[in-house]
Every structure is written in C-alpha cells, then in structure tokens.
Enzyme design. Structure first.
Site, PDB file in Angstrom:
ATOM      1  N   ASP A  88       5.618   5.800 -19.220  1.00 40.21           N
ATOM      2  CA  ASP A  88       5.835   4.872 -18.099  1.00 40.21           C
ATOM      3  C   ASP A  88       6.186   5.720 -16.886  1.00 40.21           C
ATOM      4  OD1 ASP A  88       6.397   2.802 -16.398  1.00 40.21           O
ATOM      5  OD2 ASP A  88       8.067   1.981 -17.571  1.00 40.21           O
ATOM      6  N   CYS A 119       9.695 -10.042   9.291  1.00 45.00           N
ATOM      7  CA  CYS A 119      10.199  -9.119   8.286  1.00 45.00           C
ATOM      8  C   CYS A 119       9.080  -8.234   7.725  1.00 45.00           C
ATOM      9  CB  CYS A 119      10.865  -9.915   7.162  1.00 45.00           C
ATOM     10  SG  CYS A 119      11.239  -8.976   5.690  1.00 45.00           S
ATOM     11  N   CYS A 169       8.488 -18.687   3.892  1.00 44.25           N
ATOM     12  CA  CYS A 169       9.673 -17.988   4.371  1.00 44.25           C
ATOM     13  C   CYS A 169       9.621 -17.948   5.889  1.00 44.25           C
ATOM     14  CB  CYS A 169       9.730 -16.573   3.816  1.00 44.25           C
ATOM     15  SG  CYS A 169      11.076 -15.584   4.531  1.00 44.25           S
ATOM     16  N   CYS A 205       7.181  -8.955   2.340  1.00 42.41           N
ATOM     17  CA  CYS A 205       6.392  -9.545   1.252  1.00 42.41           C
ATOM     18  C   CYS A 205       4.911  -9.577   1.634  1.00 42.41           C
ATOM     19  CB  CYS A 205       6.857 -10.960   0.954  1.00 42.41           C
ATOM     20  SG  CYS A 205       8.575 -11.059   0.431  1.00 42.41           S
ATOM     21  N   CYS A 262       2.784   1.077 -13.003  1.00 40.30           N
ATOM     22  CA  CYS A 262       3.067   0.182 -11.877  1.00 40.30           C
ATOM     23  C   CYS A 262       2.056   0.403 -10.747  1.00 40.30           C
ATOM     24  CB  CYS A 262       4.491   0.379 -11.364  1.00 40.30           C
ATOM     25  SG  CYS A 262       4.851   2.072 -10.824  1.00 40.30           S
ATOM     26  N   GLU A 310      13.359  12.814 -20.640  1.00 40.70           N
ATOM     27  CA  GLU A 310      13.604  12.480 -19.238  1.00 40.70           C
ATOM     28  C   GLU A 310      14.206  13.694 -18.541  1.00 40.70           C
ATOM     29  OE1 GLU A 310      14.118  11.195 -15.621  1.00 40.70           O
ATOM     30  OE2 GLU A 310      13.084   9.898 -17.071  1.00 40.70           O
TER      31      GLU A 310
END
Length: 384
Positions: free
Chosen positions: A313, A12, A6, A15, A340, A265
């Site tokens: 989760d 930037c 990139c 990433c 995550c 939730e």
C-alpha cells in the site's frame, strides 16, 4: 440522489464534486479507473460510500484573524488565502463543535492567530482526530511556541464543554512553512493521554496526532475486507505487508488468519505505533521491521527466504521499480496491491506484467473520499 451543495465551494475549491450528484461523481471515478487499469483486467464497479457527508474523522484547520478575532478555515486551493469555515459538510460533526469551541475559547483567552508573513502570533493550525467506535476525540494545537499562553486553561475548558475530547496537546511549528506538522516536531500533552482509541475490523487501534488512520473508517473496513478476501490467507502462510505504516493491514491479516505476518516500514514512529497496537490486541504472530522495504526484501531473497502473500500500500507516487524487482525475487504466490492513485498503479502493473510472472485477476475500486477525486483500489495478482 440529489446534489450536495456547499455555499463555500466556489471560494474554497477544496472539493472536486461537491455540487454534483453522487452518481455522476462515481461514474467519473470509474471512467478514470478504466482509463488506467482496464487493459490488465476487468474493473469491477466502484463501491460507493454509505456516507457522502460528515465522513471525515480527521480535520486540519488553518487559523487566521478577521475583525480582530481568531477564525479557522481552509486555504483556498492553490493559494494561501484563508477562507473562514464554520461548518464543512464533509467533516464529522464533532469537528465542527470542537472548532467552534476552540475559536470561542481562544478569543476568550486572547490567543492570537499566527501570521505567516509577519511571523507573529500564537496558533497556526488545529488538528482533530475523532473516533467513530468509541466516541472520543483528540485535539492538537499547532503553535509557534511551546509556551502557548492559557493553553492548559483552554484544554480544561474544552473538555468541560465537550466531554468526548479526551486529549489535548501542543505541537510546536517554528518553521516558515505551510506544513502542519514538520518532521521531528516536539509535542507536549496538556490534557489526557495523548491518544484516543478506535476500532476497525474487530481490532482496537491507538491513534495519536501523527498516526496514520484512514479518514473514512467505515469504507476503510470494506477495503481491507476485500484485500483479505483477495489474499485468501491460510494459517501456514508467511505474509509481508510492505509500506505497512502503523500496521493496519498487517494486524488485520494476523488477526483473521493466524499466519505469520511481517510488517515493513521505514518510519520508526509508525513502527512503534504498530508494535503498540499488536500488544494492545494480543497478537503475537505479527512483527514489525524498521527498514526500507526494497532493501529488506532483497536481503530476504539473498538468504533464500520467500513469502506466500505480499501486501503493498505505497504512497501516491506508487512503488519503485527497485521495490517491484525485489518483490519478484521474493516470489510470493499472491500479491494484493492497494493504491490511492490509479495512474501510478497502472504504471506499476505494466512493469509487473512485463517483467514478473504475475497476472492481474481482480480490480476493485472503493470510494473512500466522496466529493474528492481520490480513489482507493485493491488489485489481486497471482503467480503463473
């Protein structure tokens, strides 16, 4: 596999691995998984993403000005310096087309970018959600005022140029903040129905501007298939999906097994989305509760109720000890923990192994976010 490249990566900073070989990225991610999780169980090889570019179906672009023209891009990591971006190799190509059209039309209609220092101007961000299955997209113009000039003309022209744009809305953000959509922000649909449709694991999902939906749906489907296989659901099971969000896991569990499923939730908007998606798919064996998951499970345990399978989760911060203790009192036979963040996952597994009668039987990392350091992991535990 050759390196991705990139030209904006040095400026930037968005990433972590964009200029590395994908094999090297996967190895580093696997080593992270082993560092935090190998003490509990063998960590299976990470499942690579079949798409390592163009996979992101949700895009948030910052608006600014350059040479008197509206531009879109991203803040350089750790700063509020806007880096104009015409094309990001991680984003769905439709997002690139949409942003190019928005820039052209905004400049045509003399719509100014918002200046957060002076608190002047109109357009702050552009949010795009794209459906892989149905080839639809929605566009949200995040503006400093609900009376965004020429917004209806821009929306009509955008759909005329790109017919797959099925919805355009305005969300008002008057706050002095870099948050894209503040809690409780008002939204006005100016074209279409305010949502699009996508399909995952054989189910249709209605996606609005605020809905949670994984940014890499192909890999998300693999992750949820693994989770269902780990859970080994049976028709007579009672399943709780804690931190259920818009109900993706709960709905898939209800669909594949026919068992009773309860999604819990705390966000009422997410629960409304979940209930709408249950009706959309004709699933009457799933229900959703607006409640804090820890308190809800405590109350269920007090009443002598139990579940056979627990899905959780949680956000990146992981589950609280209060939640894990409440989960133990519910005494599920099987737990599937989707995370995550391997660091907080490791912390929570330490608590479970120390205080609850469960053993980790399987750990499967899945790469949903190529070029970033984020990793999704499915963990299976059973009661001994």
């Amino acid at each position: 596999m050759a390196k991705r490249f990139c030209p904006l990566s040095s400026r930037c900073g968005g990433c972590d691995y964009i200029n590395e070989r994908y094999e090297d990225e996967l190895l580093e991610k696997y080593m992270t998984e082993e560092k935090f999780l190998s003490r509990f169980c063998h960590v299976s090889p990470i499942l690579p993403s079949p798409e390592i570019t163009g996979y992101r179906c949700k895009v948030q672009a910052v608006c600014g000005e350059k040479d008197g023209k509206l531009v879109t891009g991203i803040y350089r990591r750790g700063t509020h310096k806007l880096i104009p971006v015409k094309s990001c190799i991680l984003e769905d190509e439709r997002a690139t087309e949409i942003l190019a059209a928005v820039r052209t039309l905004a400049n045509h209609y003399h719509i100014r970018a918002y200046d957060e220092d002076r608190m002047t101007g109109d357009l702050r961000h552009v949010l795009i959600r794209a459906s892989r299955y149905y080839d639809e997209a929605l566009v949200v113009l995040v503006a400093s005022d609900s009376n965004l000039k020429s917004a209806s003309d821009l929306a009509a022209a955008l759909h005329q140029r790109l017919p797959y744009v099925k919805s355009v809305s305005i969300i008002v953000n008057r706050e002095k903040t870099s948050m894209v959509i503040p809690d409780g922000a008002e939204e006005k649909v100016i074209y279409g129905k305010g949502y699009i449709m996508d399909r995952l694991s054989g189910l249709d999902f209605r996606i609005s501007s605020k809905s949670f939906f994984q940014v890499n749906p192909h890999q998300a489907e693999r992750l949820y298939t693994i989770a269902m296989n780990m859970a080994d659901l049976r028709e007579d099971d009672t399943v709780i999906d804690a931190y259920c969000g818009t109900g993706t896991i709960a709905l898939i569990a209800a669909h594949v097994s026919g068992c009773r499923v309860i999604g819990v939730e705390s966000n009422p908007e997410a629960v409304r989305d979940a209930e709408a998606n249950a009706r959309l798919n004709g699933l009457d064996n799933v229900s959703f509760i607006t409640a804090d998951a820890s308190r809800y499970m405590k109350e269920m345990a007090k009443k002598g109720e139990h579940c056979s399978v627990l899905f959780l989760d949680p956000p990146r911060s992981g589950a609280s000890e209060e939640f894990l203790a409440a989960a133990g009192r519910m005494a599920p036979e099987r737990i599937v923990y989707i995370s995550c963040n391997p660091e907080t996952l490791g912390r929570d597994l330490r608590y479970i192994h120390r205080f609850l009668p469960y053993k980790t039987r399987g750990i499967q990392p899945v790469d949903l976010f190529p070029a970033s350091a984020h990793i999704e992991t499915a963990v299976f535990l059973d009661r001994y």
